[in-house]
Enzyme design. Structure first.
Site, short mmCIF file in Angstrom:
data_model
loop_
_atom_site.label_atom_id
_atom_site.label_comp_id
_atom_site.label_asym_id
_atom_site.label_seq_id
_atom_site.Cartn_x
_atom_site.Cartn_y
_atom_site.Cartn_z
N ASP A 237 0.82 -1.20 0.00
CA ASP A 237 0.00 0.00 0.00
C ASP A 237 0.86 1.27 0.00
O ASP A 237 1.87 1.34 0.71
CB ASP A 237 -0.82 -0.08 1.30
CG ASP A 237 -1.89 0.95 1.43
OD1 ASP A 237 -2.71 1.03 0.52
OD2 ASP A 237 -1.90 1.65 2.46
N GLU A 302 2.06 0.12 -4.79
CA GLU A 302 1.13 1.13 -5.28
C GLU A 302 1.77 2.50 -5.17
O GLU A 302 2.22 2.91 -4.10
CB GLU A 302 -0.15 1.12 -4.43
CG GLU A 302 -1.15 2.18 -4.86
CD GLU A 302 -1.93 2.77 -3.69
OE1 GLU A 302 -3.03 3.27 -3.93
OE2 GLU A 302 -1.44 2.74 -2.55
C1 BGC Z 1 -5.45 2.13 -0.41
C2 BGC Z 1 -6.65 2.94 -0.02
C3 BGC Z 1 -6.42 3.39 1.41
C4 BGC Z 1 -5.10 4.14 1.55
C5 BGC Z 1 -4.71 4.28 2.98
C6 BGC Z 1 -4.36 3.17 -0.42
O1 BGC Z 1 -3.28 2.80 -1.07
O2 BGC Z 1 -5.58 1.52 -1.65
O3 BGC Z 1 -7.84 2.24 -0.17
O4 BGC Z 1 -7.46 4.24 1.79
O5 BGC Z 1 -4.07 3.47 0.91
O6 BGC Z 1 -4.35 3.05 3.49
#
Ligand code: BGC
Ligand code: MG
Length: 588
Positions: A237, A302
């Site tokens: 994430d 990501e």
């Molecule tokens: C996730 C989101 C999330 C955020 C905080 C992002 O990369 O995909 O859904 O709200 O990170 O964790």
């Protein structure tokens, strides 16, 4: 396992297996080992199906999708011709951010089931030949996590420095001007410590201090826990937020064109200091050593949509970094041709793009069918726009993620204000409606109540347009997006250039986006028209084109010109030797 109430005593998780440190010490990999690692890499060109468990299938009638629900539908997932599943968080959580606020990384939240349910899911997926990936949320935890409960209790606590704490300015205001993505300051006050803590998202998602060796160790233990349970990789994430400037310098303002400021003040800053730091990420390096010690383990990151996203992907991926990363950048644009043309141009400018994974949709953005194919809430059977997006996604170089419902041509659900659940959307409504519109339940059977997703009351409603696009009906309709998806995956599999070939971008005018893909003896030319109007392309400089007919797109080639109908494509095999120069610009 459930969450202890605030103020109740809690225990820190004990007894996770410790591994000899040597397992992951980056050693100089011998040629043989490197070869073995390559051999186990299942991800080049892989199709990863993203499951948002809350909205996939509810097995127990409580209105929330769960792990047994996922298991029940794995045959369907396998029938889509995908290689892997990525499960969004199903860990113990107070669900303020629907699972991205983790309170125990090694426990399954009761709403999703049990660890045994996960084991059954994983066993069934593996039996079907699917790899299993989970989310690994490393940047922050829930404020209910025992680590944070300990850390916030006082400056002398065992985990006092596991989060990012800072004193107030002399006037009592936060240490610097950083903003939370979800609204307000990125700092919240903790009276017991007389200090502020950092949070890039909700105040209930405190940021971990990823410069602290013990924090890194603890996160590695979590990764080992899931690898021991047979997980084949992690989606990591919010990579851009893992590190911040240690001096906590203020971000400078961002010059914006006149008029109204953006709806989200986060856009008013240049994010020089709160995120995207240049220094190497110790955590990522350690995770990579761990992955290398267990060949066949994928690390997929990501990356945010901030400028320079592909340069950052290049930096984060590679020999001692992540294997792959996707960025939200193209998904923020409303025009597919423009977004993908710009993305491919940027990739070509920074390297070979070997670390890029593609995604057009996910649980954080408006669904691509609405954004890029004018499909409304759901694509009609035979919708050219949706088929074009599928072909385009399956033709780009690298691995790709497909988000649950994308294979059905589902568009963004237009929810009424009272149905919104996403705190991000609630904070900025009505200027920004948040992410619930892409998180509504999968319609399995349009004729059943709530689309056959649940026997109870679904946590988000199933729009009637989605019910009409339900799986059962699409299975029976040869013109449906679902049947088109399967045909296109089968088509891709017969062309090695599409799965593993190089990509060369062609210089084409908007709205077209085109490139060549080549591997071994196969050279393909692909030109897509992701727009609602017909476009002529000059193909005079492309001798020896043989349009391919096995993908379902027709382009009219007439001597020097091809006509691409609305949402049409020209896909041909071509003698690449003659393609030194890009095709001349087409007349629009
Ligand atoms: C996730 C989101 C999330 C955020 C905080 C992002 O990369 O995909 O859904 O709200 O990170 O964790
Ligand atoms: Mg349920």
């Amino acid at each position: 396992m459930s969450l202890p109430a605030e103020g109740e005593p809690f225990t820190l998780r004990q007894g996770l297996r410790r591994y000899p440190f040597s397992e992951e010490i980056p050693s100089r990999t011998s040629e043989n080992e490197a070869h073995m690692q390559k051999k186990n890499e299942w991800w080049p060109g892989a199709i990863i199906y993203q499951i948002y468990p809350r909205s996939f299938y509810d097995s127990n009638g409580d209105g929330v999708g769960d792990l047994p629900g996922v298991t029940a539908k794995l045959d369907y997932v396998a029938s889509l011709g995908v290689d892997a599943i990525w499960l969004s968080p199903f860990f113990l959580s107070p669900m303020r951010d629907f699972g991205y606020d983790v309170a125990d990384h090694c426990a399954v939240d009761p709403v999703f089931g049990t660890l045994q349910d996960f084991d059954r899911l994983s066993a069934r997926a593996h039996a079907l030949g699917l790899k299993v990936m989970t989310d690994l949320v490393c940047g922050h935890t829930s404020d209910q996590h025992p680590w944070f409960r300990d850390s916030r209790a006082g400056r002398q606590q065992e985990r006092a420095d596991w989060y990012v704490w800072a004193d107030a300015k002399p006037d009592g205001t936060p240490p610097c001007n950083w903003l939370s993505v979800f609204g307000g300051s990125a700092w919240s006050w903790e009276p017991r410590r007389r200090q502020y803590y950092l949070h890039h998202f909700l105040a209930s998602q405190p940021s971990l201090n990823l410069r602290h060796p013990e924090v890194i160790e603890a996160l590695l233990e979590i990764a080992r826990f899931w690898l021991d349970r047979g997980v084949d990789g992690f989606r990591l994430d919010a990579i851009d937020f893992l590190l911040h400037d240690e001096a906590l310098r203020d971000n400078p303002p961002r010059a914006l064109p006149g008029g109204l400021p953006p709806a989200k003040p986060f856009g008013l800053q240049q994010h020089l200091y709160d995120m995207m730091q240049e220094e190497p990420h110790a955590l990522i390096e350690r995770l990579r050593s761990l992955a290398d010690a267990r060949p066949g383990t994928l690390l997929l990151g990501e990356v945010s949509s901030q400028d320079g996203a592909y340069r950052r992907i290049e930096r984060y991926t590679g020999r001692s970094g992540l294997h792959l990363a996707y960025t939200l950048r193209p998904m923020r644009s409303g025009d597919a041709g423009e977004a993908l043309g710009a993305a491919l141009g940027e990739i070509a400018g920074v390297g070979k793009g070997e670390g890029v994974c593609w995604a057009f949709s996910n649980h954080d953005v408006e669904r691509a069918a609405s954004r890029w194919a004018a499909a409304g809430e759901a694509a009609a059977p035979n919708s050219a726009g949706v088929r074009l997006l599928m072909a385009l996604l399956l033709s780009l170089r690298g691995a790709l993620c497909v988000y649950q419902g994308e294979e059905l041509g589902l568009g963004e659900a237009m929810l009424a204000a009272e149905h919104l659940r996403d705190p991000f959307g609630i904070a900025y409504f009505p200027e920004f409606r948040g992410r619930d519109g892409s998180r509504t339940p999968i319609p399995w059977d349009g004729d059943a109540v709530h689309g056959g997703f649940t026997e109870g009351e679904p946590w988000l409603p199933v729009p009637s347009a989605h019910r009409a696009a339900g799986v059962a009906r699409q299975e029976a309709d040869p013109r449906s997006p679902l049947r088109a998806w399967r045909r296109l995956v089968a088509w891709r599999n017969t062309h090695p250039a599409l799965v593993r070939g190089d990509l060369t971008l062609l210089d084409l005018p908007a709205p077209l986006v085109g490139f060549t893909r080549s591997a071994d003896d196969e050279r393909l030319l692909l030109i897509f028209n992701p727009s609602g109007r017909a476009v002529r392309v000059d193909v005079a400089s492309l001798p020896e084109i043989t349009p391919l007919g096995d993908h379902g797109f027709a382009a009219l080639v007439d001597g020097a010109a091809a006509v691409l109908p609305p949402y049409g494509a020209l896909i041909a095999s071509v003698d690449l030797g003659a393609l030194e120069t890009a095709p001349k610009r087409a007349a629009g």
